[in-house]
Design an enzyme around this catalytic site. Structure first.
Site, PDB file in Angstrom:
ATOM      1  N   LYS A 158       0.982  -1.195   0.020  1.00  0.00           N
ATOM      2  CA  LYS A 158      -0.120  -0.021   0.028  1.00  0.00           C
ATOM      3  C   LYS A 158       0.764   1.301   0.059  1.00  0.00           C
ATOM      4  O   LYS A 158       1.021   1.865   1.214  1.00  0.00           O
ATOM      5  CB  LYS A 158      -1.121   0.152   1.153  1.00  0.00           C
TER       6      LYS A 158
HETATM    7  N1  PPE Z   1      -7.433  -3.330  -2.978  1.00  0.00           N
HETATM    8  C1  PPE Z   1      -6.838  -2.138  -3.031  1.00  0.00           C
HETATM    9  C2  PPE Z   1      -6.257  -1.507  -4.189  1.00  0.00           C
HETATM   10  C3  PPE Z   1      -7.238  -1.424  -1.859  1.00  0.00           C
HETATM   11  O1  PPE Z   1      -6.769  -0.193  -1.594  1.00  0.00           O
HETATM   12  C4  PPE Z   1      -7.722  -2.145  -0.699  1.00  0.00           C
HETATM   13  C5  PPE Z   1      -8.005  -1.549   0.749  1.00  0.00           C
HETATM   14  C6  PPE Z   1      -7.881  -3.817  -0.914  1.00  0.00           C
HETATM   15  C7  PPE Z   1      -7.788  -4.180  -2.153  1.00  0.00           C
HETATM   16  C8  PPE Z   1      -8.423  -4.445   0.181  1.00  0.00           C
HETATM   17  O2  PPE Z   1      -7.753  -4.636   1.408  1.00  0.00           O
HETATM   18  P1  PPE Z   1      -8.109  -4.974   2.881  1.00  0.00           P
HETATM   19  O3  PPE Z   1      -8.565  -3.618   3.473  1.00  0.00           O
HETATM   20  O4  PPE Z   1      -6.711  -5.411   3.365  1.00  0.00           O
HETATM   21  O5  PPE Z   1      -9.066  -5.825   2.850  1.00  0.00           O
HETATM   22  N2  PPE Z   1      -8.464  -0.082   0.324  1.00  0.00           N
HETATM   23  C9  PPE Z   1      -8.150   0.615   1.687  1.00  0.00           C
HETATM   24  C10 PPE Z   1      -8.341   1.929   1.569  1.00  0.00           C
HETATM   25  C11 PPE Z   1      -9.256   2.614   1.020  1.00  0.00           C
HETATM   26  C12 PPE Z   1      -9.382   4.354   0.719  1.00  0.00           C
HETATM   27  O6  PPE Z   1     -10.321   4.875  -0.122  1.00  0.00           O
HETATM   28  O7  PPE Z   1      -8.413   4.857   1.358  1.00  0.00           O
HETATM   29  C13 PPE Z   1      -9.226   0.438   2.810  1.00  0.00           C
HETATM   30  O8  PPE Z   1     -10.163  -0.377   2.542  1.00  0.00           O
HETATM   31  O9  PPE Z   1      -8.788   0.686   4.092  1.00  0.00           O
END
Ligand code: PPE
Length: 314
Positions: A158
């Protein structure tokens, strides 16, 4: 959404919200090198419960590793304490948690000449894809922008700058009237959304794109486990755009988005165009789990110390 809270943890201490500021010549602002996490705390009978904190903090350190950081300033245990302190100081029963690694110091593109800083902010964040979306489903559009290539910005971390790609796709989707964008990988197969992983259901089997091309979401991992517990076969496999159009159900998941059904993609109804029954079942078990009453709650919830409600302190 308001981002406000009383305190933000910054480099080892809790500072008042208004004082957690950075200079305009902060390298990370210019070049997008930094890393962040997104974690949720849920209200439970035992006070605020943080969902899979350990895994999120490990991914935070791994994001820094992918970025090339050689010495991360804190351990996972120290960050766990800091997270607990921040939630307690703000007296939130439920909130979103945003740890951030950013760099200041000698300006430029060489990470080794910059100083790492860590902040942990918390705020109350409701339904990420809109209030009705959780029940009725959301409308997704396939983006004209391609998701990250595995050897350009990579997919496991991230890293803040990676999100410029999400900003392009999300903004385009919103301007086109969609709730969120589906992004295809450089080969043209389905990768993920701008801030969520994606699943489809076909003939009682649940499919999701393989790990190499996506951010390995902790919600994704949790839902695969929950689906297994419920007896649904889960397959990680390459998915094409048209497989989405003819799926029985599609849902997306992430920390912010939780479990959100998809009602339409590119103006085509998915299944009967409402929340599907597999999605609903998984959603139900997910919410029981994060609120402390699910079979997996003991292994996945980290209760914030000292915040016992109802039965008093133990
Ligand atoms: N893909 C991406 C690109 C992504 O940013 C997230 C989380 C996920 C998959 C899911 O990952 P997880 O949260 O571990 O299940 N996105 C984060 C940021 C959102 C934002 O707008 O800022 C989140 O959900 O916290």
């Amino acid at each position: 959404m308001t981002l406000s809270s009383d305190y933000i943890w910054l480099d080892g201490e809790l500072v008042p919200y208004q004082e957690a500021k950075v200079h305009v010549l902060t390298s990370s602002l210019h070049y997008g090198y930094g890393a962040f996490e997104g974690i949720r705390t849920y209200a439970s009978d035992r006070g605020p419960a943080i969902f899979r904190l350990q895994e999120h903090l490990e991914r935070f350190l791994n994001s820094a590793r992918v970025l090339g950081v050689q010495e991360f300033p804190y351990t996972v245990d120290e960050l766990r304490d800091a997270t607990h302190q921040t939630i307690l100081a703000n007296e939130f029963a439920a909130c979103y948690i945003r740890p951030l690694l950013y760099f200041q110091g000698t300006f430029g593109l060489n990470l080794d000449e910059a100083q790492p800083h860590i902040s942990i902010a918390t705020w109350e964040w409701g339904a990420y894809l809109g209030d009705g979306g959780m029940e009725n489903g959301v409308h997704l559009g396939v983006s004209s922008f391609t998701r990250h290539h595995v050897n350009v910005s990579m997919t496991k971390a991230k890293i803040t700058g990676n999100y410029a790609n999400s900003v392009l796709a999300k903004t385009e989707a919103a301007r086109n009237g969609f709730d969120e964008a589906i992004m295809l990988d450089p080969e043209g197969f389905v990768a993920e959304c701008t801030g969520e992983n994606l699943f489809l259901v076909k003939g009682g089997v649940i499919y999701t794109p393989p790990r190499a091309v996506v951010l390995e979401g902790i919600t994704r991992d949790s839902l695969m486990t929950i689906a297994g517990d419920l007896g649904y076969p889960v397959v990680e496999e390459t998915i094409s755009r048209d497989q989405l159009y003819i799926a029985d159900e599609v849902f997306v998941c992430g920390t912010a988005a939780e479990v959100t059904p998809v009602s339409k993609i590119d103006h085509r109804p998915i299944g009967n165009g409402t929340r599907g029954c597999v999605t609903e079942k998984i959603q139900q078990v997910f919410f029981e789990t994060v609120r402390g009453t699910g079979q997996r709650s003991p292994e996945w919830l980290d209760y914030v110390n000292g915040h016992q409600s109802g039965v008093g302190h133990d």
